[in-house]
Write a protein that holds these residues in place. Structure first.
Motif, short mmCIF file in Angstrom:
data_model
loop_
_atom_site.label_atom_id
_atom_site.label_comp_id
_atom_site.label_asym_id
_atom_site.label_seq_id
_atom_site.Cartn_x
_atom_site.Cartn_y
_atom_site.Cartn_z
N ASN A 113 12.68 -1.21 -8.53
CA ASN A 113 12.02 0.07 -8.25
C ASN A 113 10.52 -0.05 -8.50
O ASN A 113 9.98 0.51 -9.46
CB ASN A 113 12.63 1.16 -9.14
N HIS A 114 9.87 -0.83 -7.65
CA HIS A 114 8.42 -0.96 -7.75
C HIS A 114 7.87 -1.17 -6.34
O HIS A 114 8.36 -2.04 -5.62
CB HIS A 114 8.04 -2.15 -8.64
N PRO A 115 6.86 -0.39 -5.94
CA PRO A 115 6.38 -0.49 -4.56
C PRO A 115 5.91 -1.89 -4.18
O PRO A 115 6.18 -2.34 -3.06
CB PRO A 115 5.22 0.52 -4.51
N LEU A 116 5.23 -2.60 -5.09
CA LEU A 116 4.74 -3.94 -4.73
C LEU A 116 5.90 -4.91 -4.52
O LEU A 116 5.87 -5.75 -3.61
CB LEU A 116 3.79 -4.48 -5.81
N ALA A 117 6.93 -4.81 -5.36
CA ALA A 117 8.10 -5.69 -5.21
C ALA A 117 8.79 -5.40 -3.88
O ALA A 117 9.12 -6.32 -3.12
CB ALA A 117 9.06 -5.49 -6.38
N LEU A 118 8.97 -4.13 -3.57
CA LEU A 118 9.65 -3.77 -2.32
C LEU A 118 8.81 -4.17 -1.11
O LEU A 118 9.35 -4.69 -0.12
CB LEU A 118 9.98 -2.27 -2.32
N ASP A 119 7.49 -3.97 -1.19
CA ASP A 119 6.61 -4.39 -0.09
C ASP A 119 6.72 -5.90 0.14
O ASP A 119 6.73 -6.36 1.28
CB ASP A 119 5.14 -4.06 -0.42
N LEU A 120 6.75 -6.65 -0.95
CA LEU A 120 6.82 -8.12 -0.83
C LEU A 120 8.12 -8.55 -0.15
O LEU A 120 8.12 -9.44 0.72
CB LEU A 120 6.69 -8.76 -2.22
N ILE A 121 9.23 -7.93 -0.52
CA ILE A 121 10.51 -8.26 0.10
C ILE A 121 10.50 -7.89 1.59
O ILE A 121 10.88 -8.68 2.45
CB ILE A 121 11.68 -7.55 -0.62
N HIS A 122 9.99 -6.69 1.88
CA HIS A 122 9.93 -6.25 3.29
C HIS A 122 9.03 -7.16 4.11
O HIS A 122 9.40 -7.64 5.17
CB HIS A 122 9.38 -4.82 3.37
N GLU A 123 7.81 -7.39 3.61
CA GLU A 123 6.81 -8.13 4.37
C GLU A 123 7.23 -9.58 4.60
O GLU A 123 6.98 -10.14 5.66
CB GLU A 123 5.47 -8.06 3.61
N SER A 124 7.88 -10.19 3.60
CA SER A 124 8.29 -11.59 3.76
C SER A 124 9.58 -11.68 4.57
O SER A 124 9.89 -12.72 5.16
CB SER A 124 8.50 -12.26 2.39
N GLY A 125 10.34 -10.60 4.58
CA GLY A 125 11.63 -10.63 5.29
C GLY A 125 12.67 -11.49 4.60
O GLY A 125 13.67 -11.87 5.20
N ARG A 126 12.44 -11.81 3.32
CA ARG A 126 13.38 -12.68 2.60
C ARG A 126 13.89 -11.99 1.34
O ARG A 126 13.12 -11.25 0.70
CB ARG A 126 12.68 -13.98 2.14
N PRO A 127 15.14 -12.27 0.95
CA PRO A 127 15.54 -11.90 -0.40
C PRO A 127 14.78 -12.80 -1.37
O PRO A 127 14.54 -13.97 -1.06
CB PRO A 127 17.04 -12.21 -0.43
N ILE A 128 14.37 -12.27 -2.51
CA ILE A 128 13.51 -13.05 -3.41
C ILE A 128 14.21 -13.33 -4.74
O ILE A 128 14.56 -12.39 -5.48
CB ILE A 128 12.17 -12.34 -3.62
#
Ligand code: TXA
Ligand code: MG
Length: 310
Positions: A113-128
């Motif tokens: 639940n953090h916007p930067l974490a969610l943005d990173l997952i969305h933008e990379s298109g990968r599970p992290i």
């Protein structure tokens, strides 16, 4: 290019990015790329038998990594608590490389639940895949500066999202057996879980029981020896105090976790307070256990593990 775009490119290229979550900072890599994941273990100096949590953007992305659809009780928890400080362990699909799970047939997953974490997952298109961004066994980082201090030279990029709101790691619940079992007490209180799915077993590892992965007893430890206070203490200038309340006079350094006695605030301050005391050249940190309820359970668990000698 924005910072998120740069970070996403690093993840896609198999590199490491440290990023904030609501619990603690994570050291992330593309969960589907075994070479990238191997670099996490190397950077952390982490024994490879300790499996990683995979961070996803939503329950649909999670299901692609699972062998079966979510069981009913897991779905109820997901509805209430994702995104949030809750990790679920479930049988994995073939997509998940063995190095992520240390060859276990199960994978640990959460939606942070953090916007930067969610943005990173969305933008990379990968599970992290990401463990806490600290050297193995050390205190988890709750600011970007903590990450810089312990892993600064080993990560390509640190996304700075300020101090973590929750401050202790996620609560881990296994759905591998028929009934759910809590494997780690964390940022989601046991009471909140039990309100939704009823009584759950807690099995967080102990001195006598064989240890499941991630239940290493000596963990979350500052370098300075830490002792739990039982009864009274005779303070001296070489001792530090860590607790909810004001200490008796005579301690060399004092960290009050929450002046109002809030366990939520105490959890958010815990790891930074441990680090500050650790920098003070003390002979001993005396820690006062907190009430064993709500987030207090996770705090006491971390204090206990920090107090166990390796
Ligand atoms: O809040 C958190 O959970 C943070 C942030 C970054 O998301 N992550 C975190 O990761 O605390 P880490 O690696 O420090 O702790 C993850 C724990 C480990 O103790 C690991 O053993 C356990 O999760 N774990 C991971 N996969 C597992 C699995 N398949 N079965 C049982 N335990 C597992
Ligand atoms: Mg950790």
């Amino acid at each position: 290019m924005s910072d998120i775009q740069k970070a996403a490119k690093i993840i896609q290229d198999g590199g490491l990015v440290a990023f904030p979550t609501e619990t603690v900072y994570g050291l992330g890599a593309d969960a589907l790329n075994p070479y990238a994941v191997a670099a996490i273990f190397e950077a952390k100096n982490r024994p490879t038998f300790d499996p990683l949590i995979v961070h996803v953007a939503d329950p649909f992305q999670a299901e692609m990594l699972l062998a079966h659809p979510f069981p009913e009780k897991a779905l109820k928890l997901i509805e209430q608590f994702w995104p949030g400080p809750m990790t679920l362990v479930l049988p994995k699909s073939k997509l998940v490389p063995d190095i992520v799970t240390s060859s276990l047939p199960n994978v640990a997953i959460r939606v942070p639940n953090h916007p930067l974490a969610l943005d990173l997952i969305h933008e990379s298109g990968r599970p992290i895949a990401a463990p806490s961004a600290n050297s193995f066994g050390a205190v988890s980082p709750t600011t970007a500066e903590h990450v810089r201090q312990s892993l600064g030279d080993k990560v390509k990029m640190i996304l700075d999202g300020g101090p973590c709101e929750v401050g202790v790691e996620s609560t881990i619940i296994s759905f591998v057996e028929k009934e759910p079992v809590v494997l780690r007490l964390g940022g989601l209180p046991l009471e909140a879980i039990e309100l939704i799915i009823g009584k759950v077993a807690v099995s967080t590892g102990s001195k006598d029981k064989p240890m499941a992965p991630g239940q290493l007893l000596q963990h979350y430890a500052p370098r300075t020896p830490l002792r739990l206070i039982q009864g009274s203490v005779a303070p001296n200038a070489k001792m530090g105090w860590l607790g909810l309340n004001n200490p008796p006079k005579g301690f060399g350094a004092v960290e009050i976790l929450s002046a109002e006695g809030s366990l939520i605030e105490a959890a958010a301050h815990l790891f930074a307070a441990m680090r500050r005391l650790d920098e003070k050249d003390l002979e001993m940190i005396m820690a006062q256990p907190v009430p064993d309820e709500g987030l207090g359970r996770a705090i006491n668990d971390r204090l206990y593990r920090a107090s166990v000698k390796s």
